[in-house]
Design a protein around this motif. Structure first.
Motif, PDB file in Angstrom:
ATOM      1  N   THR A 170       0.832  -1.203   0.000  1.00  0.00           N
ATOM      2  CA  THR A 170       0.000   0.000   0.000  1.00  0.00           C
ATOM      3  C   THR A 170       0.866   1.253   0.000  1.00  0.00           C
TER       4      THR A 170
ATOM      5  N   TYR B 109     -14.974  -4.529  -2.522  1.00  0.00           N
ATOM      6  CA  TYR B 109     -13.936  -3.702  -3.139  1.00  0.00           C
ATOM      7  C   TYR B 109     -14.597  -2.537  -3.867  1.00  0.00           C
TER       8      TYR B 109
ATOM      9  N   VAL C 267     -12.951  -2.349   1.305  1.00  0.00           N
ATOM     10  CA  VAL C 267     -11.592  -1.933   0.994  1.00  0.00           C
ATOM     11  C   VAL C 267     -11.644  -0.986  -0.192  1.00  0.00           C
TER      12      VAL C 267
ATOM     13  N   ILE D 299      -7.067   0.285   1.476  1.00  0.00           N
ATOM     14  CA  ILE D 299      -6.090  -0.474   0.702  1.00  0.00           C
ATOM     15  C   ILE D 299      -6.765  -0.892  -0.596  1.00  0.00           C
TER      16      ILE D 299
ATOM     17  N   ALA E 121      -5.255  -5.987  -1.429  1.00  0.00           N
ATOM     18  CA  ALA E 121      -6.536  -5.910  -0.719  1.00  0.00           C
ATOM     19  C   ALA E 121      -7.321  -7.201  -0.896  1.00  0.00           C
TER      20      ALA E 121
END
Length: 435
Positions: A54, A132, A162, A189, A194
């Motif tokens: 990250t 995500y 994430v 992230i 992730a």
């Protein structure tokens, strides 16, 4: 050429259509290799690898995963910061999405056979879901609502989001949507790291049961790689819209509907099918006039030139046949009586009925989910829904009489398969009077 023109009566039309529809997700050895390395690192080194990648990819300076984590309180603060108009729009959209998805919720059921055996199905939600969401300056609050709310309706106790935050940038509208959708926490992230953290779990990030949400090629490649260890929603291709029109809708409306998907990216696909040649001419003129007015005109123009088409069909029936062959993500039936055509539609992710129902309404606030099958997969798959976050377990409870009756049947079949232990296990339950 702004957009290609095709005629279904052309001798080579079938080949032309196949070529137009052909799409394979990019697959580069370099991407595969990088993702494999990241997945292995996160699996073995946990938090340390997540923080390392990250910091490298997103120009962060975190020391721990805790430095990258936002709880509900910070999400609520973002909700309080956004303008009232945006908050109201998010809340109305969320309520419509929730209301629609509540109709999808499945319940456990059972029944009893005459011999006293109870058969049924137990419905239970997944324990934890990872979502995500693309991040940075990009704003996709609608994706937050569409992915998180069905999980909540399904009864999932924990939703972890994430989203990458390059240079620490997080979009307040996305955070506000997460607050409204009931996300438990957001970890800033992204990328393959992730996906790996959600799939394998780390010291600070709990392993999830399912990963949903869109991402770039690294995210898609990582999702494909961890599928089986965890569930995923789908590997989505470029956005698509197919409009079937009888030639009586305002051509400017149709042109803008085509743009609504073409502006996503250069590989998006926008197709219009109509039996009215003069109408296709009018829409082509509208495209030429309106395209320069778009902020994303270069992207939309590239999409239309590369993968768009205006198709002249022989009839409305043939137009629907072609629609079923294409199996589009979004299908607009821009006609006077769309319910008559609906009866003939077999394959589509979402169907938008009538002249006033633009696809854009489905993207944001109509209610049904906008996570849809692409690239012809509507032939065998469905929109994301509550059912994607619920599991079904078979329930079998035999009475003594039922076990005796079924035991004789199972014994015959098991011995036919040369599985003696199966047969004897069933035979032990056969009542003396039934032997």
């Amino acid at each position: 050429m702004l957009i290609r023109r095709l005629q279904s009566s052309s001798p080579d039309f079938s080949q032309q259509l196949d070529s137009l529809l052909a799409w394979e997700a990019e697959s580069h050895d370099a991407v595969e290799g990088a993702v494999k390395e990241i997945l292995a690192a996160v699996r073995t080194r946990g938090d340390a690898a997540v923080v390392e990648y990250t910091n490298r990819f997103d120009q962060r300076d975190a020391k721990t995963v805790a430095d990258l984590t936002l709880g509900r309180e910070l999400l609520q603060q973002a909700l309080a910061r956004i303008p009232a108009e945006q908050r109201e729009a998010l809340e109305v959209a969320a309520e419509r999405i929730r209301s629609y998805h509540e109709h999808q919720r499945q319940e456990s059921w059972s029944y009893q056979t005459p011999d006293g055996t109870i058969l049924g199905q137990k419905i239970t939600p997944m324990d934890r879901v990872g979502m995500y969401v693309p991040g940075g300056k990009a704003s996709y609050p609608s994706s937050v609502l569409m992915n998180a709310i069905p999980a909540q309706v399904a009864g999932v106790p924990e939703v972890i989001m994430v989203s990458p935050a390059p240079r620490g940038e997080l979009n307040d509208l996305v955070l506000a949507a997460a607050a409204i959708a009931g996300v438990d926490k957001l970890i800033s992230i992204g990328g393959a790291q992730a996906v790996a953290a959600l799939a394998y779990g780390t010291e600070s990030i709990a392993k999830v049961d399912k990963i949903v949400g869109p991402g770039n090629i690294f995210v898609a490649t990582a999702k494909r790689a961890v599928f089986g260890l965890v569930d995923i929603d789908m590997i989505a291709g470029p956005s698509e819209i197919l409009v079937v029109c009888d030639g009586k809708t305002d051509p400017d409306w149709i042109a803008m509907d085509l743009f609504s998907q073409a502006e996503h990216d250069e590989n998006a696909q926008a197709i219009l099918i109509s039996p009215d040649k003069a109408f296709l001419d009018a829409v082509e003129n509208s495209i030429a006039r309106l395209l320069p007015t778009l902020e994303r005109k270069d992207i939309a123009g590239a999409s239309l030139a590369k993968r768009g088409a205006l198709i002249e069909a022989g009839s409305m029936d043939e137009a629907i046949e072609l629609a079923n062959r294409i199996a589009p993500e979004h299908l607009e039936l821009s006609v006077e009586q769309p319910e008559l055509l609906l009866l003939k539609v077999k394959h589509a992710g979402a169907i938008f009925m009538g002249r006033h129902t633009s696809e854009a309404l489905g993207d944001y606030c109509a209610g049904p989910n906008h996570v849809l099958p692409t690239s012809g997969t509507a032939r065998f798959s469905s929109p994301l829904g509550v059912y994607d976050f619920q599991k079904r377990s078979s329930v079998i409870q035999c009475s003594a009489a039922g076990a005796s009756k079924l035991g004789r049947i199972a014994s015959v079949l098991a011995r036919g398969e040369s599985l003696e232990a199966h047969a004897r296990s069933a035979e032990y339950r056969i009542l003396p009077g039934d032997r």
